[in-house]
Design an enzyme around this catalytic site. Structure first.
Site, PDB file in Angstrom:
ATOM      1  N   ARG A  69       0.807  -1.224   0.000  1.00 14.08           N
ATOM      2  CA  ARG A  69       0.000   0.000   0.000  1.00 14.08           C
ATOM      3  C   ARG A  69       0.839   1.272   0.000  1.00 14.08           C
ATOM      4  NH1 ARG A  69      -3.478  -2.380   4.454  1.00 14.08           N
ATOM      5  NH2 ARG A  69      -2.327  -4.261   3.973  1.00 14.08           N
ATOM      6  N   GLU A 106       3.848 -10.347  14.285  1.00 13.99           N
ATOM      7  CA  GLU A 106       3.129 -10.922  15.428  1.00 13.99           C
ATOM      8  C   GLU A 106       3.225 -12.458  15.363  1.00 13.99           C
ATOM      9  OE1 GLU A 106      -0.777  -9.343  15.567  1.00 13.99           O
ATOM     10  OE2 GLU A 106      -1.177 -10.254  17.532  1.00 13.99           O
TER      11      GLU A 106
HETATM   12  P1  AMP Z   1       3.762  -3.141  11.581  1.00  9.84           P
HETATM   13  O1  AMP Z   1       5.034  -3.667  10.993  1.00  9.84           O
HETATM   14  O2  AMP Z   1       3.285  -3.974  12.742  1.00  9.84           O
HETATM   15  O3  AMP Z   1       3.836  -1.666  11.921  1.00  9.84           O
HETATM   16  O4  AMP Z   1       2.631  -3.327  10.482  1.00  9.84           O
HETATM   17  C1  AMP Z   1       2.465  -2.413   9.447  1.00  9.84           C
HETATM   18  C2  AMP Z   1       2.174  -3.104   8.150  1.00  9.84           C
HETATM   19  O5  AMP Z   1       1.149  -4.095   8.292  1.00  9.84           O
HETATM   20  C3  AMP Z   1       1.647  -2.106   7.137  1.00  9.84           C
HETATM   21  O6  AMP Z   1       2.234  -2.404   5.868  1.00  9.84           O
HETATM   22  C4  AMP Z   1       0.163  -2.282   7.145  1.00  9.84           C
HETATM   23  O7  AMP Z   1      -0.366  -2.190   5.841  1.00  9.84           O
HETATM   24  C5  AMP Z   1      -0.083  -3.669   7.737  1.00  9.84           C
HETATM   25  N1  AMP Z   1      -1.054  -3.655   8.856  1.00  9.84           N
HETATM   26  C6  AMP Z   1      -0.795  -3.973  10.147  1.00  9.84           C
HETATM   27  N2  AMP Z   1      -1.891  -3.890  10.905  1.00  9.84           N
HETATM   28  C7  AMP Z   1      -2.892  -3.475  10.090  1.00  9.84           C
HETATM   29  C8  AMP Z   1      -4.289  -3.170  10.295  1.00  9.84           C
HETATM   30  N3  AMP Z   1      -4.885  -3.259  11.500  1.00  9.84           N
HETATM   31  N4  AMP Z   1      -5.004  -2.759   9.221  1.00  9.84           N
HETATM   32  C9  AMP Z   1      -4.413  -2.648   7.992  1.00  9.84           C
HETATM   33  N5  AMP Z   1      -3.135  -2.932   7.758  1.00  9.84           N
HETATM   34  C10 AMP Z   1      -2.358  -3.338   8.776  1.00  9.84           C
END
Ligand code: AMP
Length: 182
Positions: A69, A106
């Site tokens: 995205r 996670e």
């Molecule tokens: P993080 O590495 O945990 O910060 O996760 C961010 C990445 O995971 C981004 O590329 C987001 O598009 C996706 N992502 C994580 N959680 C969500 C969520 N609740 N809704 C949409 N996309 C998410």
């Protein structure tokens, strides 16, 4: 999500255009769906405009977008600020020589890759994604850029999930977000 009195009306519109889908792609996840933002041309334009206003005079030479995205929001920001666009991709997508950064999710691990030679030492980079949750993805992206000697000026996301404290994982690197979701 409520509209605050002093809030930029563009932010109010952007917030309203994001659909929250409970339990997608698995139970317990509140998925922030930006495809509904893309269906509202004014909200999409306002999103890009707000980033461009912030970065147009910051001498950014490279916008690095995170698959997938970050590929939607990054290129219009790059075009409007006069920067090049560099995709940071999941493994086995880039055909040239790459450098890789693994990061913990996670459940399990993931990896981002960047083409060698796409970014030069001393370049000023902006990292773009749709959302920061735990911050692991942005952290890996920054590591790729810093390994080749680029200076990461800031990370920019449309949405922050502040409860997951991803900001704390960015080692003090500034993060700019348009909306928060709890
Ligand atoms: P993080 O590495 O945990 O910060 O996760 C961010 C990445 O995971 C981004 O590329 C987001 O598009 C996706 N992502 C994580 N959680 C969500 C969520 N609740 N809704 C949409 N996309 C998410």
């Amino acid at each position: 999500m409520s509209a605050y009195k002093d809030e930029d009306p563009r932010v109010t519109r952007i917030k309203r255009s994001i659909r929250v889908v409970p339990d997608f792609p698995k139970p317990g996840i509140m998925f922030q769906d930006i495809t509904t933002l893309l269906l509202d041309p004014q909200a999409f334009k306002d999103t890009v405009d707000m980033f461009v206003e912030r970065y147009k005079d910051k001498n950014i030479s490279v916008v690095a977008g995170i698959e997938a995205r970050g590929f939607i929001f990054g290129p219009p920001i790059a075009l409007a600020t006069g920067a090049k666009f560099v995709p940071l991709r999941k493994p086995k997508k880039l055909p040239g020589e790459v450098i890789s950064e693994e990061y913990i999710l996670e459940y399990g691990r993931d990896c981002l890759q960047m083409h060698v030679g796409a970014v030069k030492a001393g370049e000023r980079a902006l990292v773009v994604d749709d959302l920061i949750a735990t911050g692991g993805t942005l952290c890996a992206a920054m590591n790729l850029l810093e390994r080749v000697g680029a200076h990461v000026v800031e990370c920019a996301c449309v949405i922050e999930l502040p409860d997951l404290k991803g900001r704390e994982r960015l080692n003090g690197k500034p993060l700019y977000v348009l909306v928060e979701s709890h």
